[in-house]
Design an enzyme around this catalytic site. Structure first.
Site: not given
Ligand code: NAP
Length: 308
Positions: A223, A271
């Protein structure tokens, strides 16, 4: 009972069609077509305008149409007692795997450099590094981070990851919350795949960049709010970072007069790393709605407290 769709762009047709195809028994409404707001028990949204949920007293669940949920928490009137869900989709994961792998390979094989040289008919071979010599560090080892990490190890990169809790993933060295500095010290390519929360807002800043190896490369596909934009510009000027690929921005579309457009060290994409597709995610939304109707536990829930 009815399922309410709310999108900032009001592009409802593909979603209504896909949801009806997934389950024709579901009543799908939008803020424009809803006749009885009391009937609405679940809303599925993408960037709903502030205060959108206030009109629906029987709302029990609110889902994001995409993987990211920061847009849900931006609404300060988000009810605290509803179940929150998001999309977890194989297609989203594989699109993200391909996109980040392409950027990592593009970087180590200097393809952006050659593209610029071509503009001047300049034939200038440049030394390159092999994937197995380069460490890619992934901030956020969740659904997408793990998928990307696994693909990068298959390509040959050394891969590390940082997350709240430590993970056991084949060929990926995992660092937990309090091991950020050790993680950063090795990351020659840093990929941000964190959710945007109060704790991760602005995490890509001067202090973090200073802990990376000199000349590290940044890829932000999470983001725009993760990045302090001026700090990136400064780190590129000093050479602390050698370049960046940004798919997400504080303001989207990126304004025409934004200085990033003319920065030769930055690759800008609009994006598109991994786009949620109504046809591929509607069946899980329909299933969750059915579960809600039956009083069953929902899939892919999001924590109000953690913000992801
Ligand atoms: P997710 O499954 O919720 O994974 C989040 C990861 O971040 C988890 O490993 C979590 O740790 C870790 N985390 C969260 N807060 C933290 C902190 N304060 N310190 C350390 N680690 C932390 O998310 P996702 O589905 O993989 O998505 C990731 C990102 O991609 C999001 O921001 C989403 O908006 C973005 N995204 C972008 C696009 C694009 O087209 N650019 C498309 C889709 C998604 P734990 O596992 O230990 O909880």
């Amino acid at each position: 009972m009815a399922l309410l769709l709310i999108r900032n762009d009001k592009n409802y047709e593909p979603w209504i069609e896909a949801l009806k195809k997934a389950d024709s028994s579901i009543t799908v409404v939008t803020p424009e077509t809803v006749e009885n707001p009391d009937e609405v028990t679940m809303a599925v949204t993408w960037k709903a305008p502030q205060g959108s949920f206030a009109d629906y007293p029987n709302l029990k669940a609110i889902g994001s149409m995409g993987a990211g949920v920061d847009h849900l928490f931006e609404d300060k009137s988000l009810p605290g007692d509803v179940t929150l869900t998001r999309v977890v989709d194989e297609k989203l994961a594989s699109d993200m795997q391909e996109f980040v792998s392409a950027l990592c390979l593009n970087h180590i094989r200097n393809l952006k450099v050659y593209s610029a040289l071509q503009d001047h008919s300049n034939w200038k071979p440049t030394p390159y590094r092999r994937a197995k010599e380069v460490c890619v560090g992934i901030l956020g080892l969740g659904t997408l981070g793990q998928a990307v990490g696994t693909m990068l190890t298959n390509v040959g990169f050394k891969v590390t990851g940082w997350s709240h809790s430590k993970k056991e993933i084949e060929n990926i060295t995992s660092y937990s919350q309090n091991e950020l500095d050790a993680f950063l010290s090795e990351a020659e390519i840093l990929v941000c795949l964190l959710p945007l929360t109060e704790k991760t807002q602005g995490i890509l800043n001067t202090e973090l960049f200073s802990k990376l190896p000199k000349g590290a490369y940044l890829i932000n596909v999470a983001r725009g709010g993760h990045l302090v934009e001026n700090d990136l510009t400064e780190a590129l000027k000093t050479g602390q970072l050698s370049g960046a690929a940004l798919d997400v921005f504080n303001t989207e579309p990126l304004p025409e007069d934004h200085p990033f457009w003319n920065n030769k060290d930055i690759i800008i994409t609009p994006h598109i790393a991994s786009m949620s597709n109504a046809a591929s995610v509607s069946s899980q939304i329909a299933k969750n709605y059915k579960r809600l109707q039956k009083g069953e536990e929902l899939m892919n829930t999001v924590s109000h407290d953690r913000g992801y």
